[in-house]
Design a protein around this motif. Sequence first.
Motif, PDB file in Angstrom:
ATOM      1  N   ALA A 338      49.305  64.306  34.826  1.00 47.62           N
ATOM      2  CA  ALA A 338      49.070  63.253  36.078  1.00 47.62           C
ATOM      3  C   ALA A 338      49.830  62.058  36.392  1.00 47.62           C
ATOM      4  CB  ALA A 338      47.609  62.870  35.651  1.00 47.62           C
ATOM      5  N   PRO A 339      50.230  61.940  37.541  1.00 40.79           N
ATOM      6  CA  PRO A 339      51.152  60.766  37.740  1.00 40.79           C
ATOM      7  C   PRO A 339      50.508  59.584  37.436  1.00 40.79           C
ATOM      8  CG  PRO A 339      50.317  61.697  39.831  1.00 40.79           C
ATOM      9  CD  PRO A 339      49.674  62.497  38.849  1.00 40.79           C
ATOM     10  N   LEU A 340      51.059  58.484  37.102  1.00 37.84           N
ATOM     11  CA  LEU A 340      50.840  57.445  36.687  1.00 37.84           C
ATOM     12  C   LEU A 340      50.467  56.592  37.952  1.00 37.84           C
ATOM     13  CD1 LEU A 340      53.875  55.735  34.659  1.00 37.84           C
ATOM     14  CD2 LEU A 340      51.528  55.983  33.586  1.00 37.84           C
ATOM     15  N   THR A 341      49.479  55.768  37.607  1.00 46.01           N
ATOM     16  CA  THR A 341      49.130  54.786  38.732  1.00 46.01           C
ATOM     17  C   THR A 341      49.707  53.601  39.090  1.00 46.01           C
ATOM     18  OG1 THR A 341      47.648  53.618  37.331  1.00 46.01           O
ATOM     19  CG2 THR A 341      46.596  55.443  38.425  1.00 46.01           C
ATOM     20  N   GLY A 390      54.569  47.782  37.260  1.00 45.76           N
ATOM     21  CA  GLY A 390      54.444  48.751  36.201  1.00 45.76           C
ATOM     22  C   GLY A 390      52.986  48.661  35.598  1.00 45.76           C
ATOM     23  N   PHE A 391      52.247  47.744  35.848  1.00 45.48           N
ATOM     24  CA  PHE A 391      50.943  47.499  35.403  1.00 45.48           C
ATOM     25  C   PHE A 391      50.108  48.721  35.973  1.00 45.48           C
ATOM     26  CE2 PHE A 391      51.923  42.961  34.451  1.00 45.48           C
ATOM     27  CZ  PHE A 391      51.642  43.049  32.977  1.00 45.48           C
ATOM     28  N   SER A 392      49.035  48.918  35.293  1.00 39.08           N
ATOM     29  CA  SER A 392      48.058  49.555  36.004  1.00 39.08           C
ATOM     30  C   SER A 392      46.949  48.715  36.595  1.00 39.08           C
ATOM     31  CB  SER A 392      47.272  50.716  34.792  1.00 39.08           C
ATOM     32  OG  SER A 392      46.169  51.092  35.220  1.00 39.08           O
ATOM     33  N   LEU A 393      46.033  49.164  37.591  1.00 38.59           N
ATOM     34  CA  LEU A 393      45.072  48.290  37.950  1.00 38.59           C
ATOM     35  C   LEU A 393      43.758  48.851  37.515  1.00 38.59           C
ATOM     36  CD1 LEU A 393      45.908  47.233  41.548  1.00 38.59           C
ATOM     37  CD2 LEU A 393      46.303  46.229  39.268  1.00 38.59           C
ATOM     38  N   THR A 394      43.747  50.073  36.594  1.00 39.74           N
ATOM     39  CA  THR A 394      42.678  50.779  36.301  1.00 39.74           C
ATOM     40  C   THR A 394      41.859  49.908  35.329  1.00 39.74           C
ATOM     41  OG1 THR A 394      43.501  52.804  36.552  1.00 39.74           O
ATOM     42  CG2 THR A 394      41.582  52.899  35.064  1.00 39.74           C
ATOM     43  N   GLU A 395      40.530  49.520  35.364  1.00 36.95           N
ATOM     44  CA  GLU A 395      39.816  48.554  34.544  1.00 36.95           C
ATOM     45  C   GLU A 395      39.965  49.281  33.070  1.00 36.95           C
ATOM     46  OE1 GLU A 395      35.681  46.173  34.573  1.00 36.95           O
ATOM     47  OE2 GLU A 395      36.037  47.680  36.075  1.00 36.95           O
ATOM     48  N   HIS A 397      42.297  50.020  31.032  1.00 34.09           N
ATOM     49  CA  HIS A 397      43.569  50.776  30.591  1.00 34.09           C
ATOM     50  C   HIS A 397      44.164  49.708  29.866  1.00 34.09           C
ATOM     51  CE1 HIS A 397      47.330  53.005  30.800  1.00 34.09           C
ATOM     52  NE2 HIS A 397      46.612  54.026  31.187  1.00 34.09           N
ATOM     53  N   PRO A 398      44.739  50.202  28.889  1.00 37.54           N
ATOM     54  CA  PRO A 398      45.657  49.420  27.969  1.00 37.54           C
ATOM     55  C   PRO A 398      46.839  48.686  28.674  1.00 37.54           C
ATOM     56  CG  PRO A 398      45.237  51.476  26.933  1.00 37.54           C
ATOM     57  CD  PRO A 398      44.764  51.652  28.144  1.00 37.54           C
ATOM     58  N   ASN A 399      47.380  49.303  29.805  1.00 45.03           N
ATOM     59  CA  ASN A 399      48.281  48.860  30.424  1.00 45.03           C
ATOM     60  C   ASN A 399      47.630  47.965  31.731  1.00 45.03           C
ATOM     61  OD1 ASN A 399      51.076  48.308  31.083  1.00 45.03           O
ATOM     62  ND2 ASN A 399      51.335  50.021  32.464  1.00 45.03           N
ATOM     63  N   GLU A 400      46.592  47.670  31.672  1.00 42.63           N
ATOM     64  CA  GLU A 400      45.931  46.963  32.895  1.00 42.63           C
ATOM     65  C   GLU A 400      46.477  45.664  33.101  1.00 42.63           C
ATOM     66  OE1 GLU A 400      41.460  45.495  34.710  1.00 42.63           O
ATOM     67  OE2 GLU A 400      41.745  46.318  32.485  1.00 42.63           O
ATOM     68  N   MET A 401      46.936  45.192  34.437  1.00 41.59           N
ATOM     69  CA  MET A 401      47.493  43.808  34.721  1.00 41.59           C
ATOM     70  C   MET A 401      46.561  42.915  34.125  1.00 41.59           C
ATOM     71  SD  MET A 401      48.309  42.037  38.291  1.00 41.59           S
ATOM     72  CE  MET A 401      49.962  42.672  38.414  1.00 41.59           C
ATOM     73  N   ALA A 402      47.200  41.820  33.446  1.00 45.59           N
ATOM     74  CA  ALA A 402      46.354  40.473  32.852  1.00 45.59           C
ATOM     75  C   ALA A 402      47.484  39.405  32.731  1.00 45.59           C
ATOM     76  CB  ALA A 402      45.703  40.873  31.457  1.00 45.59           C
ATOM     77  N   GLY A 403      46.793  38.335  33.051  1.00 45.60           N
ATOM     78  CA  GLY A 403      47.804  37.146  32.916  1.00 45.60           C
ATOM     79  C   GLY A 403      48.401  37.158  31.409  1.00 45.60           C
ATOM     80  N   GLY A 404      49.674  36.654  31.560  1.00 46.11           N
ATOM     81  CA  GLY A 404      50.463  36.701  30.094  1.00 46.11           C
ATOM     82  C   GLY A 404      50.805  38.010  29.606  1.00 46.11           C
ATOM     83  N   SER A 405      50.376  39.129  30.234  1.00 45.55           N
ATOM     84  CA  SER A 405      50.595  40.238  29.444  1.00 45.55           C
ATOM     85  C   SER A 405      51.909  41.026  29.985  1.00 45.55           C
ATOM     86  CB  SER A 405      49.564  41.229  29.788  1.00 45.55           C
ATOM     87  OG  SER A 405      49.746  42.627  28.992  1.00 45.55           O
TER      88      SER A 405
END
Length: 525
Positions: A338-341, A390-395, A397-405
Amino acid sequence: MRDFHLPGRSGTYATDGMCATSHPLAARTAIDILERGGNAMDAAIAGAVLLGICEPQMTGIGGDCFALFTTPGDPAIRALNGSGRAPAAASAAALRDKGHETVPLHSADAVTIPCAIDAFCRLSADHGRLGLDTLLAPAIRYADAGVPVAPRVAFDWPVAGKALQGHGIAHYTRNGQPLATGDIFRAPGQAEVLRRIARHGRTAFYEGEVAEDMLAALNALDGVHTAEDFAAAQSDYTDPVQGEYKGATLVEHPPNGQGATAILLMNILRHFDLASMPPGSAGRIHIEAEATKLAYDARNRFIADPDRTARLAHMLAPETAARLAALIDPRRAMPAAAPLTEAIHRDTVYITVVDRDRMAVSFIYSIFHGFGSGIASGKFGILMQNRGAGFSLTEGHPNEMAGGSRPMHTIIPAMLAENGRVTMPFGVMGGGYQPAGHARLVSNMVDFGMDVQAAIDAPRAFADPAGLKLERGHAPDVAQALADLGHEVIVPRDPLGGAQAIRIHDSGVLEGGSDARKDGCALGY
C-alpha cells in the motif's frame, strides 16, 4: 572488465584520496581540500555545500543531511543525524481539521527546520582539520560568480521548477523560465549567508537576520515556525544499524532514515540463490521486486522518529526475513505494498570521500522534492525543504506529525564492511528507491562479481505502488517475461536514482565509481 567497443566509463583508480559525487565541480573541490591538507570530512563538507549551488533543485542549505563516517585507526562506523524537526506548534490534528489527508507538499506546513548547517558546523568542529572559512570558500566563490547548468540539472529544472512560488521564482528562474544547459546560475544571497556562517558559525544561520528572513517567508504563508524553533535546531550522533549478506556487512543509518529497509530487503534476498540467475534476467528482477514490496511494507508500518520507532529489532530479526521470504512465489507477482500516505521523493545529492589515512565519509544531503517546498526566503533566497511532507497524518501512526518530531526520511548513506574493515562507502540517490538501490548495488558486486562502475551502470528496476519500473537498459524480452509473471511494467521518464561509491582494496588502492545517470564523476590523486 567492460567491453571497450561499447559506450561506458572506466572506474577511477588512485591511492592518496578520492571523491565520488554527482557534479564534477564538487568532486574537484573535494580533491583540492584533500591536497591542501584537509581530511575526508573537510572534503565532504566542502563538496556537499557546493552541490547546493551546482544542483539547486536537489539540495541546499535549507535542507537536511545524514552521515556515516570512520576515523583513522578506528574500525567503528559512526553516524550523525542532521535531520530537522517540525516546529513546536505543528499538529497533525490541525491539518486533519482543515480536511487534509496528507501534508500539502508546497505549503509552509511541509517545512521542517533545516538542520544541515548545524550538522556541517558540528562535523567540522569535531572531525575536520580545516576551518569553516576554508571549507565554505569554494561554494561562496561559485555562488557569487555562477555555475553553468549541467545537463541532468537542466533536465530536472522544468518539472521540478513547477513547485517554485513567490521569492522562489525570483531566485531560481530567469524571468519565470527554467534555466537550460549552459546557463549561468548565481546565488549571491546564499554566498552572503555562507560568508556569515564562515565567520560566526551556526548562529549566523539560526539566529538574527538570516533566520528572520526564513521566518518571514514561512509566517507569510501561515507557517507556525518561531525563532525559538530555529535556534533549537541540533544534529545528533547515533549508532548505525547493520546486516550480513554473504560475508559482507551492510551498514546503514538508523531511523528516522529508511536504511533498515535495505537491511531487511537483503535479509529476505539471502533466502534466494540470485547468483545462479543471469544478472539482467526477469527471474532475478522478479525476486528483488517481491522482496522490495515486503520490505517497504514493513518500512511504512514501523519507521519514524527514533523516539517513536518501536519495532526496529523485529524488523531486522532473521526470523522476520525468513517469514517474509516464504511469501514470495517465484512464478507470480504479489500486489504492491500500500502506498505511503506521506510523500516520497526522488531528489537528493550524495558525496563520498576517502582520504590518505583511510578516513571514509558517506554523506547525503537533500531538500526532499525538486526545489523542496518551492518557498524561498526573500532577501537571501534560501530554498526550504518540504521534508514535513514525509509525516503521516494518520492518527496514532508512529510517523504522525507532531511538534518537535522528525519525519521518516528517505535519504540514507551506506557503507559496506568485510573482514572487520570498511571496504566501500556508497550511496544510491532516488528517494524511495534508495533501499532497493542499495540492495541491487551490493548484490551486483557480491553475487555477480561486478566492479564498482559496472555495478553502478547496470540497468535498474523498482517495484513501487504504481507498478514495476524498468529502465530502458534491460533486454527487450525481459519486460514481457515480467509482465507474464503479473507485473505492471512501467518505463519511467527519469532513470532510477544515481549512485556513487569508493572501493577500498586490501592493497590500499582506491577504486571509484560514479553514475552516468547524473553529471558527476569520481576523482582521485
